[in-house]
Design an enzyme around this catalytic site. Structure first.
Site, PDB file in Angstrom:
ATOM      1  N   SER A 123       0.802  -1.276   0.110  1.00  0.00           N
ATOM      2  CA  SER A 123      -0.035   0.087  -0.002  1.00  0.00           C
ATOM      3  C   SER A 123       1.083   1.113  -0.091  1.00  0.00           C
ATOM      4  CB  SER A 123      -1.171   0.066   1.162  1.00  0.00           C
ATOM      5  OG  SER A 123      -1.820   0.969   1.115  1.00  0.00           O
ATOM      6  N   ALA A 124       0.650   2.071   1.062  1.00  0.00           N
ATOM      7  CA  ALA A 124       1.646   3.436   1.067  1.00  0.00           C
ATOM      8  C   ALA A 124       3.119   2.982   0.925  1.00  0.00           C
ATOM      9  CB  ALA A 124       1.569   3.963   2.221  1.00  0.00           C
ATOM     10  N   GLU A 195      -5.549  -5.829  -6.038  1.00  0.00           N
ATOM     11  CA  GLU A 195      -5.191  -6.428  -4.445  1.00  0.00           C
ATOM     12  C   GLU A 195      -5.090  -8.047  -4.864  1.00  0.00           C
ATOM     13  OE1 GLU A 195      -5.361  -4.061  -3.200  1.00  0.00           O
ATOM     14  OE2 GLU A 195      -6.905  -3.620  -1.774  1.00  0.00           O
TER      15      GLU A 195
END
Length: 234
Positions: A123-124, A195
């Site tokens: 993610s980040a 995802e």
């Protein structure tokens, strides 16, 4: 020399936290002879939990006791200089980059990775591996010194990619948002990671791993689908 493993997210469908990443991470560390090394976790993207709680959650999720969070060290730069494996968690990309700039850690982290340290993110943590965080999905809850990030992956990254629009949603789709970016930044390329998938980089070689194709978007707006297990040159 880049050794990167960049996941879209910490979860996949109904799987437990980070469980879908464990085998991929172990294989990556074994391939790079780092399976027994201590892992330095960077928790700065976490906003809704303490760093202690985030560290504990990641240890439990990966079933590893050799993870230590950066916030536990007195000398942050020294900790980064001594680390051989970095693990960078998700949360808010703006906060993560802000904290790295605030603590003057971005360049030392970048140099450590260029010299052979392994980098694992989701993610980040994946977002900041690219050239900038301009293709993040996050709200700018804080203003970092710059949107420029590590650039250890020489293109833009968009984690959590979901195609199309949901019923009742009248805003732009992810494809439309990324098209806006490319119209404004026509020389850039964006890797959109659904995802359950990840980018695995070994030097100048990129392999798609996980369960879904990764999209490579460029200007004029076009999409190339990179298949799972496909290997390309960066």
């Amino acid at each position: 020399m880049s050794k990167l493993l960049l996941f879209s997210a910490s979860g996949y469908k109904e799987s437990a936290y980070l469980s879908h990443t464990r085998e991929f991470i172990d294989d990556f560390l074994k391939e790079n002879f780092m399976i027994d090394e201590e892992i330095l976790f960077i928790p700065y993207a976490g906003v809704r939990r303490t760093y202690d709680a985030y560290e504990a959650k990641v240890k439990e999720g990966l079933k590893k006791d050799n993870i230590k969070s950066l916030h536990c060290f007195e000398n942050l730069k020294e900790a980064i200089l001594n680390a051989k494996v970095f693990l960078v968690g998700g949360g808010n990309s703006f906060m993560l980059l802000h904290k790295l700039y605030e603590n003057d850690l971005l360049e030392v982290l970048k140099e450590r990775i260029k010299k052979g340290a392994c980098y694992i993110g989701w993610s980040a943590g994946s977002n900041i591996a690219g050239l900038s965080i301009k293709t993040t999905n996050d709200m700018p809850i804080v203003m970092p010194k710059s949107f420029d990030s590590l650039g250890i992956f020489p293109y833009q990254i968009n984690p959590h990619f979901i195609s199309g629009k949901f019923p009742g949603h009248n805003g732009e789709s992810r494809e439309e948002r990324l098209e806006e970016f490319l119209l404004t930044n026509p020389k850039d390329i964006v890797y959109a990671i659904p995802e359950g998938s990840a980018l695995k980089v070994q030097d100048d070689s990129l392999k798609i791993i996980g369960y879904h194709d990764v999209l490579k978007l460029s200007y004029p707006f076009s999409i190339e689908y990179l298949k799972v297990n496909q290997i390309t040159k960066i």
